[in-house]
Design a protein around this motif. Structure first.
Motif, mmCIF file in Angstrom:
data_model
loop_
_atom_site.group_PDB
_atom_site.id
_atom_site.type_symbol
_atom_site.label_atom_id
_atom_site.label_comp_id
_atom_site.label_asym_id
_atom_site.label_seq_id
_atom_site.Cartn_x
_atom_site.Cartn_y
_atom_site.Cartn_z
ATOM 1 N N GLN A 128 -11.881 -0.965 2.513
ATOM 2 C CA GLN A 128 -10.714 -0.693 3.354
ATOM 3 C C GLN A 128 -9.472 -0.344 2.528
ATOM 4 O OE1 GLN A 128 -13.100 -2.909 4.024
ATOM 5 N NE2 GLN A 128 -13.002 -3.712 6.121
ATOM 6 N N GLU A 129 -9.316 -0.948 1.356
ATOM 7 C CA GLU A 129 -8.129 -0.668 0.543
ATOM 8 C C GLU A 129 -8.093 0.783 0.053
ATOM 9 O OE1 GLU A 129 -6.077 -3.380 -2.601
ATOM 10 O OE2 GLU A 129 -7.588 -2.206 -3.688
ATOM 11 N N PRO A 130 -9.136 1.292 -0.611
ATOM 12 C CA PRO A 130 -9.080 2.690 -1.040
ATOM 13 C C PRO A 130 -8.997 3.669 0.130
ATOM 14 C CG PRO A 130 -11.257 1.750 -1.453
ATOM 15 C CD PRO A 130 -10.354 0.614 -1.125
ATOM 16 N N LEU A 131 -9.621 3.341 1.245
ATOM 17 C CA LEU A 131 -9.515 4.221 2.406
ATOM 18 C C LEU A 131 -8.094 4.238 2.967
ATOM 19 C CD1 LEU A 131 -12.882 3.612 4.294
ATOM 20 C CD2 LEU A 131 -12.022 5.808 3.480
ATOM 21 N N SER A 132 -7.410 3.114 2.914
ATOM 22 C CA SER A 132 -6.010 3.076 3.361
ATOM 23 C C SER A 132 -5.161 4.000 2.509
ATOM 24 C CB SER A 132 -5.474 1.640 3.290
ATOM 25 O OG SER A 132 -6.198 0.776 4.146
ATOM 26 N N LEU A 133 -5.365 3.953 1.195
ATOM 27 C CA LEU A 133 -4.629 4.859 0.315
ATOM 28 C C LEU A 133 -4.996 6.308 0.597
ATOM 29 C CD1 LEU A 133 -4.863 2.930 -3.074
ATOM 30 C CD2 LEU A 133 -2.770 3.422 -1.795
ATOM 31 N N ALA A 134 -6.269 6.571 0.783
ATOM 32 C CA ALA A 134 -6.708 7.941 1.038
ATOM 33 C C ALA A 134 -6.063 8.496 2.304
ATOM 34 C CB ALA A 134 -8.230 7.993 1.146
ATOM 35 N N MET A 135 -5.907 7.668 3.315
ATOM 36 C CA MET A 135 -5.249 8.120 4.548
ATOM 37 C C MET A 135 -3.807 8.529 4.275
ATOM 38 S SD MET A 135 -6.609 5.621 7.616
ATOM 39 C CE MET A 135 -7.653 4.386 6.844
ATOM 40 N N LEU A 136 -3.083 7.705 3.511
ATOM 41 C CA LEU A 136 -1.695 8.034 3.208
ATOM 42 C C LEU A 136 -1.595 9.350 2.447
ATOM 43 C CD1 LEU A 136 -0.215 4.554 2.201
ATOM 44 C CD2 LEU A 136 0.150 5.811 4.321
ATOM 45 N N ILE A 166 0.838 -1.205 0.000
ATOM 46 C CA ILE A 166 0.000 0.000 0.000
ATOM 47 C C ILE A 166 0.871 1.253 0.000
ATOM 48 C CG2 ILE A 166 -1.655 1.331 1.369
ATOM 49 C CD1 ILE A 166 -2.960 -0.963 -0.027
ATOM 50 N N GLU A 167 1.912 1.251 0.787
ATOM 51 C CA GLU A 167 2.802 2.408 0.831
ATOM 52 C C GLU A 167 3.525 2.598 -0.496
ATOM 53 O OE1 GLU A 167 5.179 1.488 4.221
ATOM 54 O OE2 GLU A 167 3.765 2.412 5.647
ATOM 55 N N ALA A 168 3.949 1.500 -1.130
ATOM 56 C CA ALA A 168 4.610 1.600 -2.435
ATOM 57 C C ALA A 168 3.646 2.144 -3.484
ATOM 58 C CB ALA A 168 5.138 0.230 -2.859
ATOM 59 N N THR A 169 2.387 1.744 -3.407
ATOM 60 C CA THR A 169 1.381 2.240 -4.348
ATOM 61 C C THR A 169 1.213 3.746 -4.211
ATOM 62 O OG1 THR A 169 0.207 0.123 -4.279
ATOM 63 C CG2 THR A 169 -1.018 2.017 -5.075
ATOM 64 N N ALA A 170 1.162 4.226 -2.968
ATOM 65 C CA ALA A 170 1.019 5.667 -2.741
ATOM 66 C C ALA A 170 2.228 6.426 -3.286
ATOM 67 C CB ALA A 170 0.849 5.938 -1.254
ATOM 68 N N GLU A 171 3.419 5.873 -3.112
ATOM 69 C CA GLU A 171 4.631 6.526 -3.632
ATOM 70 C C GLU A 171 4.601 6.579 -5.157
ATOM 71 O OE1 GLU A 171 7.986 4.479 -2.057
ATOM 72 O OE2 GLU A 171 7.555 5.038 0.030
ATOM 73 N N LEU A 172 4.170 5.506 -5.784
ATOM 74 C CA LEU A 172 4.084 5.482 -7.247
ATOM 75 C C LEU A 172 3.043 6.474 -7.754
ATOM 76 C CD1 LEU A 172 4.363 1.638 -7.751
ATOM 77 C CD2 LEU A 172 6.031 3.335 -8.532
ATOM 78 N N ALA A 173 1.962 6.623 -7.010
ATOM 79 C CA ALA A 173 0.945 7.603 -7.397
ATOM 80 C C ALA A 173 1.514 9.015 -7.355
ATOM 81 C CB ALA A 173 -0.266 7.487 -6.474
ATOM 82 N N ARG A 174 2.264 9.329 -6.335
ATOM 83 C CA ARG A 174 2.874 10.650 -6.248
ATOM 84 C C ARG A 174 3.896 10.843 -7.373
ATOM 85 N NH1 ARG A 174 -1.044 13.149 -3.952
ATOM 86 N NH2 ARG A 174 -1.117 13.138 -1.679
ATOM 87 N N ALA A 175 4.625 9.800 -7.729
ATOM 88 C CA ALA A 175 5.578 9.911 -8.834
ATOM 89 C C ALA A 175 4.849 10.169 -10.149
ATOM 90 C CB ALA A 175 6.409 8.630 -8.935
ATOM 91 N N ALA A 176 3.698 9.527 -10.335
ATOM 92 C CA ALA A 176 2.903 9.755 -11.545
ATOM 93 C C ALA A 176 2.392 11.189 -11.587
ATOM 94 C CB ALA A 176 1.732 8.774 -11.596
ATOM 95 N N GLU A 177 2.004 11.720 -10.456
ATOM 96 C CA GLU A 177 1.545 13.110 -10.399
ATOM 97 C C GLU A 177 2.665 14.069 -10.795
ATOM 98 O OE1 GLU A 177 0.111 13.666 -6.474
ATOM 99 O OE2 GLU A 177 -1.768 12.601 -6.815
ATOM 100 N N ALA A 178 3.864 13.796 -10.282
ATOM 101 C CA ALA A 178 4.997 14.663 -10.597
ATOM 102 C C ALA A 178 5.325 14.618 -12.083
ATOM 103 C CB ALA A 178 6.213 14.243 -9.768
ATOM 104 N N ALA A 179 5.213 13.422 -12.665
ATOM 105 C CA ALA A 179 5.539 13.271 -14.090
ATOM 106 C C ALA A 179 4.467 13.881 -14.981
ATOM 107 C CB ALA A 179 5.720 11.793 -14.422
#
Length: 279
Positions: free
Chosen positions: A125-133, A96-109
């Motif tokens: 629970q999965e999308p809410l976990s990402l939303a929290m991060l 989940i943490e790696a997914t959030a990092e990749l999402a931020r990298a996609a935003e930057a790109a």
């Protein structure tokens, strides 16, 4: 698919083999998910709450009611209960943490908020976990689409309400207190800030077209395992078509695209993720 529905009989055991096969066939017809014969015991266990609600003694009686079609909602209730909806907050937290990092990298790109699709999200629970991060890092929140084949699961996910057992599974106390409130002793409700990040929708991975695409990240974990190979290929093709250029797909730890899709390959950019094969 034609199902041979058994008629109820006083001589029947609580669940006959033919009854188990018919109910498993109903699940497969509606969702593509298959229950192995050696796990047919799960049918009886899963349907017990519905038997009690309908004041029925035997699964064969329930199957007969579904067969008659007099109650259109009954088949949906049966399918919902037979689906494997195992989930928890921050399940495989490193992923989940790696997914959030990749999402931020996609935003930057891309210079725009990431688009994420959590397929087969169960009760959310999965999308809410990402939303929290995302909310905790203070950056703009991405757009998260969360889908599931179960109307009951999506209904619960939209409410963002969880009982004491569910809220404690994978959720540290500090996050629980920060992002959830407890209006009573029975449930914990997610913060509106988290919920407004997520769009919940009913969607059948096997029968429905993929949501209109361009997703930077797609999470579809622990679903392919339950599908027959032909349906796995079909679902993977749809997921590949929904990825944005440079987008990544995450499957469950025991799932792979190898031998199932020529449109996806392991990504050299992110271990455990898959990317579309260039045309």
């Amino acid at each position: 698919m034609t199902m041979a529905w058994p008629a109820p009989s006083a001589a029947d055991s609580p669940m006959t083999a033919s009854c188990a096969a018919a109910l498993a066939a109903l699940l497969e017809e509606r969702t593509g998910q298959r229950i192995a014969e050696n796990r047919s015991w799960r049918i009886d266990a899963a349907l017990r709450p519905l038997l009690a609600a309908r004041s029925l003694d035997r699964v064969t009686q329930l199957a007969a009611l579904v067969r008659t079609g007099g109650d259109p909602l009954l088949a949906d209730q049966v399918v919902d209960l037979l689906l494997n909806q195992e989930t928890s907050f921050f399940r495989d937290v490193g992923v989940i943490e790696a997914t959030a990092e990749l999402a931020r990298a996609a935003e930057a790109a891309n210079g725009a908020p990431a688009r994420i699709w959590c397929a087969a999200c169960a009760t959310g629970q999965e999308p809410l976990s990402l939303a929290m991060l995302f909310a905790e890092d203070g950056a703009p929140l991405p757009s998260i689409l969360a889908t599931d084949v179960s109307a009951a699961a999506i209904g619960r996910a939209r409410r963002g309400a969880y009982n004491q057992f569910e809220i404690q599974r994978g959720l540290p106390i500090r996050r629980m207190l920060r992002w959830f409130t407890s209006p009573d002793e029975q449930q914990w409700v997610a913060s509106p800030k988290l919920m407004e990040t997520i769009s919940f929708r009913r969607h059948n991975l096997v029968a429905d077209p993929a949501p209109v695409g361009g997703f930077d990240l797609i999470l579809c974990r622990n679903v392919l395992f339950y599908l027959v190979p032909a349906l796995r290929e079909q679902v993977l093709d749809r997921l590949a078509g929904a990825l944005a250029p440079g987008g990544l797909l995450l499957l469950g730890a025991g799932e792979t695209v190898i031998g199932l899709s020529d449109r996806l390959r392991p990504s050299p950019r992110a271990r455990g993720f898959y990317e579309a094969v260039p045309a």
